[in-house]
Scaffold this active site. Structure first.
Site, PDB file in Angstrom:
ATOM      1  CG  MET A  50       4.456   3.909  -4.504  1.00 29.34           C
ATOM      2  SD  MET A  50       3.483   4.207  -3.045  1.00 29.34           S
ATOM      3  CE  MET A  50       4.484   5.484  -2.272  1.00 29.34           C
ATOM      4  CG  ASN A 106       7.775   2.669   3.323  1.00 33.30           C
ATOM      5  OD1 ASN A 106       8.445   3.233   4.186  1.00 33.30           O
ATOM      6  ND2 ASN A 106       6.603   3.131   2.923  1.00 33.30           N
ATOM      7  N   GLY A 108       0.763  -1.233   0.000  1.00 37.57           N
ATOM      8  CA  GLY A 108       0.000   0.000   0.000  1.00 37.57           C
ATOM      9  C   GLY A 108       0.797   1.288   0.000  1.00 37.57           C
ATOM     10  CG  ASP A 109       3.625   4.447   1.668  1.00 37.95           C
ATOM     11  OD1 ASP A 109       3.755   5.040   0.583  1.00 37.95           O
ATOM     12  OD2 ASP A 109       4.063   4.897   2.741  1.00 37.95           O
ATOM     13  CG  LEU A 110       6.625  -1.699  -2.345  1.00 41.84           C
ATOM     14  CD1 LEU A 110       7.164  -2.169  -1.005  1.00 41.84           C
ATOM     15  CD2 LEU A 110       6.288  -2.885  -3.233  1.00 41.84           C
TER      16      LEU A 110
END
Length: 268
Positions: free
Chosen positions: A210, A184, A178-180
Site C-alpha cells: 500500500m 498516514n 493496515g492503512d499505510l
C-alpha cells in the site's frame, strides 16, 4: 468546535483550551489542533471508531514503533500528542523503514484483529483466520462484494479460488499498520511516525504494497527496512488490490482503472 466538545476536552485534559484549528483528517474523520493553557498542543480526533484507534495506537507504541501517544478517550473523542510536521527527507524515510520493521517484528498468533473496523461506510471484517489465503480472500477481497460492480465481484470470486496458489499459507502474522500511505505518516524532527492506523495481524508485505500504491518511498526506506521474501513482486499487485477496491467502494468509478490494473496483473 461545538461548545460541548470544548468542555469535554477541557475536562479530560484538566486545562482550559486557548485555541483550536481544524486539521486535514482525510475524507472520513474530523481532526483539530488544540492549544492548552499549559503550553501543550494536542490533536483531537472525532469519530465512531476512536476507541478502537486508541487501542491500535497503544499496540503500535508497545511494539516500539513511533506513533502519537494516546492522552485520553471518551465516547467519540480521542486526544493525542501532536508534533510539528517537517518535510520528508532521506533521513526521515530511513527512520520510517526502521519503524515499520520494528512494527512488523511484533507477531500475533493468528491473522486478524480483536474487532472489526471501518473506513467510513466500508466495514473491515477482522475475524481471526489461521490460513492467510482464507483471511485475504474472505476478510479483504470479498468483504466489500455487496457494494462493488457485479463483474468485478465475479472476477474476485474466481481469484479467491486461486489464492492458495498465489499466497503463502502461513506467513508470519506481523502487526500491520493496515492503512499505510504517505498521508498516514507524520514526518517530524524525530523521524517518521505512524498515524491513523487500521491494525491487524497479517503478511508484512501488505503494508509495503500500500505504501507503494500512492507513492514511491526512497531507497533509504528500502535499505533500512530490509530485503523482502522471494516473489514479492507478484504478491504486491494482489495486496494493492484491496485498497484499490476500498477506494472504488468509497469514491466511485474514478478508481475502476486502479482495480482493473491489479486484477490484470494477477491474471484475473
Amino acid at each position: 468546535m461545538a461548545e460541548g466538545l470544548l468542555d469535554k476536552v477541557e475536562r479530560l485534559m484538566g486545562q482550559p483550551v486557548t485555541g483550536f484549528t481544524p486539521l486535514h483528517g482525510g475524507d472520513l474523520s474530523e481532526v483539530y489542533k488544540v492549544d492548552l493553557t499549559d503550553g501543550r498542543t494536542v490533536a483531537i480526533k472525532l469519530g465512531a471508531y476512536v476507541d478502537a484507534e486508541a487501542r491500535m495506537l497503544r499496540a503500535i507504541a508497545q511494539s516500539g514503533a513511533p506513533c502519537p501517544t494516546v492522552l485520553a478517550t471518551q465516547g467519540d473523542v480521542l486526544i493525542m500528542t501532536l508534533e510539528q510536521e517537517v518535510p520528508a527527507d532521506p533521513s526521515g524515510w530511513a527512520s520510517l523503514g526502521r519503524a515499520l520493521r520494528q512494527l512488523h517484528d511484533t507477531m500475533g498468533t493468528h491473522y486478524g484483529w480483536e474487532q472489526d473496523y471501518a473506513f467510513g461506510p466500508a466495514i473491515i471484517p477482522n475475524a481471526p483466520r489461521h490460513s492467510w489465503p482464507d483471511f485475504w480472500g474472505e476478510q479483504r477481497l470479498l468483504a466489500l462484494a455487496p457494494d462493488l460492480p457485479g463483474d468485478v465481484v465475479k472476477r474476485l470470486e474466481t481469484l479467491n479460488k486461486r489464492l492458495p496458489d498465489l499466497l503463502p499459507a502461513h506467513p508470519t502474522p506481523s502487526l500491520l499498520h493496515g492503512d499505510l500511505w504517505t498521508g498516514n505518516v507524520l514526518f517530524t524532527l524525530q523521524g517518521g511516525k505512524l498515524i491513523d492506523p487500521a491494525c491487524y495481524y497479517g503478511d508484512a508485505e501488505v503494508d509495503l504494497a500500500m505504501l507503494h500504491l500512492f507513492g514511491a518511498p526512497g531507497p533509504q526506506f528500502i535499505d533500512s527496512y530490509g530485503a523482502l521474501p522471494e516473489g514479492w513482486q507478484m504478491r504486491r499487485a494482489l495486496y494493492q488490490l484491496w485498497p484499490a477496491l476500498v477506494h472504488l467502494r468509497l469514491f466511485g468509478a474514478g478508481y475502476r482503472d486502479m482495480v482493473e490494473k491489479r486484477l490484470k496483473a494477477v491474471g484475473s
